[in-house]
Design an enzyme around this catalytic site. Structure first.
Site, PDB file in Angstrom:
ATOM      1  N   LYS A 100     -11.072 -37.395 -13.958  1.00  0.00           N
ATOM      2  CA  LYS A 100     -11.125 -36.469 -12.815  1.00  0.00           C
ATOM      3  C   LYS A 100     -10.157 -35.309 -13.041  1.00  0.00           C
ATOM      4  O   LYS A 100      -9.163 -35.424 -13.772  1.00  0.00           O
ATOM      5  CB  LYS A 100     -10.810 -37.165 -11.487  1.00  0.00           C
ATOM      6  CG  LYS A 100      -9.378 -37.710 -11.334  1.00  0.00           C
ATOM      7  CD  LYS A 100      -8.361 -36.737 -10.770  1.00  0.00           C
ATOM      8  CE  LYS A 100      -6.969 -37.345 -10.715  1.00  0.00           C
ATOM      9  NZ  LYS A 100      -5.845 -36.526 -10.853  1.00  0.00           N
ATOM     10  N   ASP A 117      -6.111 -43.597  -6.910  1.00  0.00           N
ATOM     11  CA  ASP A 117      -7.241 -42.776  -7.362  1.00  0.00           C
ATOM     12  C   ASP A 117      -8.480 -43.599  -7.698  1.00  0.00           C
ATOM     13  O   ASP A 117      -9.526 -43.044  -8.026  1.00  0.00           O
ATOM     14  CB  ASP A 117      -6.853 -41.975  -8.626  1.00  0.00           C
ATOM     15  CG  ASP A 117      -5.965 -40.785  -8.303  1.00  0.00           C
ATOM     16  OD1 ASP A 117      -5.937 -40.366  -7.124  1.00  0.00           O
ATOM     17  OD2 ASP A 117      -5.309 -40.272  -9.229  1.00  0.00           O
TER      18      ASP A 117
HETATM   19  O1  C5P Z   1      -1.377 -45.638  -6.506  1.00  0.00           O
HETATM   20  P1  C5P Z   1      -0.893 -45.249  -7.874  1.00  0.00           P
HETATM   21  O2  C5P Z   1      -0.474 -46.438  -8.693  1.00  0.00           O
HETATM   22  O3  C5P Z   1      -1.830 -44.365  -8.605  1.00  0.00           O
HETATM   23  O4  C5P Z   1       0.427 -44.395  -7.663  1.00  0.00           O
HETATM   24  C1  C5P Z   1       1.241 -43.994  -8.736  1.00  0.00           C
HETATM   25  C2  C5P Z   1       2.535 -43.465  -8.181  1.00  0.00           C
HETATM   26  O5  C5P Z   1       2.293 -42.316  -7.359  1.00  0.00           O
HETATM   27  C3  C5P Z   1       3.262 -44.454  -7.314  1.00  0.00           C
HETATM   28  O6  C5P Z   1       4.635 -44.324  -7.588  1.00  0.00           O
HETATM   29  C4  C5P Z   1       2.997 -44.031  -5.897  1.00  0.00           C
HETATM   30  O7  C5P Z   1       4.062 -44.309  -5.098  1.00  0.00           O
HETATM   31  C5  C5P Z   1       2.788 -42.518  -6.050  1.00  0.00           C
HETATM   32  N1  C5P Z   1       1.783 -42.063  -5.070  1.00  0.00           N
HETATM   33  C6  C5P Z   1       2.224 -41.625  -3.827  1.00  0.00           C
HETATM   34  N2  C5P Z   1       1.309 -41.223  -2.900  1.00  0.00           N
HETATM   35  C7  C5P Z   1      -0.004 -41.229  -3.186  1.00  0.00           C
HETATM   36  C8  C5P Z   1      -0.464 -41.670  -4.448  1.00  0.00           C
HETATM   37  C9  C5P Z   1       0.469 -42.084  -5.373  1.00  0.00           C
HETATM   38  O8  C5P Z   1       3.426 -41.593  -3.553  1.00  0.00           O
HETATM   39  N3  C5P Z   1      -0.877 -40.829  -2.253  1.00  0.00           N
END
Ligand code: C5P
Length: 285
Positions: free
Chosen positions: A9, A134
């Protein structure tokens, strides 16, 4: 054995609105899947979950997000874990292109087919969200407004046919560190309403005009200026960082201009891709 294609993406828009109670950030994004895809296979083995990944720099065990997605699938469906997973990487990692999330999405879609569980897209997205923000979008794909953590998805008109050049500078960016950097500084917000309006009308020129990514305010990627310069000089209508970076994409109307841009960027960068938007997410083939 089930084969699944897992598109990367890009973020046509990314604004951080604030912090949610669960610690995640509240986002307003416009996401687009492109035809730069990892290939995933899932099959039944002798019980348990095993994973092999073509890129040895990535973990081949329960630390891999594709493995976590399989665990989440079996937990949610109550099926005894039994999966042999292979991941063939094309999407660079720590790139802002949702490479890991795409693999996780593909595993859930693949296991749903392998086990005949007939989960709805919504049900698969709910499983996906337990392993990454995502993942729901990577299951759904196409052109979407993504809000809250990124899991509240609204389909908008598909982006018109165009050519998207993606270049990834050598050094990866950790998403967690990018959010921490955004928390420690003031963010200037782009015009979300104009972008929303452009997307709902499917107005390509307005989308290119109002596209923005606030991570560019906090993530320093030295190569970004040079990459954007090349994209601009080759005729890109928009050049912008994707996600928390470091990848930069350029959107072109003309295939010839996009191909010229790829040739120029390949002189300095290893990971350069010529892609087009697609209107699907992870899907079995
Ligand atoms: O959910 P994911 O594992 O992709 O998130 C990766 C990092 O990005 C994590 O540290 C998460 O806290 C942060 N993040 C965030 N807010 C989001 C998506 C991700 O703080 N909406």
């Amino acid at each position: 054995m089930i084969n699944v294609t897992a598109p990367a993406k890009i973020n046509l828009f990314l604004d951080i609105l604030g912090r949610l109670e669960n610690g995640f950030h509240s986002l307003f994004m416009v996401m687009q899947t492109v035809d730069l895809c990892d290939e995933i296979t899932v099959d039944k083995g002798n019980g348990g979950i095993s994973l092999t990944c073509s890129d040895e720099r990535l973990p081949q065990d329960e630390r891999n997000i594709a493995y976590k997605a399989a665990s989440a699938f079996f937990k949610a469906t109550g099926i005894e874990p039994n999966a042999v997973i292979t991941v063939t990487k094309k999407i660079p990692f720590e790139a802002g292109l949702a490479g890991g999330s795409a693999d996780a999405a593909a595993v859930i879609v693949g296991l749903n087919k392998l086990y005949g569980t007939e989960l709805s897209t919504q049900a698969m997205c709910e499983i996906g969200l337990t392993v990454g923000s995502d993942v729901p979008f990577c299951i759904k794909g196409g052109t979407c407004i993504a809000q809250n953590r990124g899991e509240v998805l609204s389909e908008v008109k598909p982006l018109k046919e165009c050519f998207i050049v993606i270049a990834k500078p050598e050094k990866g960016v950790s998403t967690a560190q990018a959010f921490a950097a955004a928390d420690s500084t003031h963010i200037y917000h782009p015009d979300n309403l104009r972008m929303l309006d452009a997307c709902s009308r499917g107005d390509f020129n307005a989308i290119c005009k109002h596209a923005s990514n606030v991570f560019e305010q906090v993530i320093e990627v030295v190569e970004r200026i040079e990459i954007k310069d090349v994209m601009r000089s080759c005729g890109a209508l928009l050049y912008q960082m994707s996600g928390s970076g470091p990848s930069v994409f350029g959107i072109f109307d003309s295939k010839e201009e996009a191909e010229k841009c790829v040739r120029e960027l390949k002189k300095s960068y290893k990971d350069v891709f010529l892609t087009s938007p697609v209107n699907y997410g992870a899907k079995t083939i």
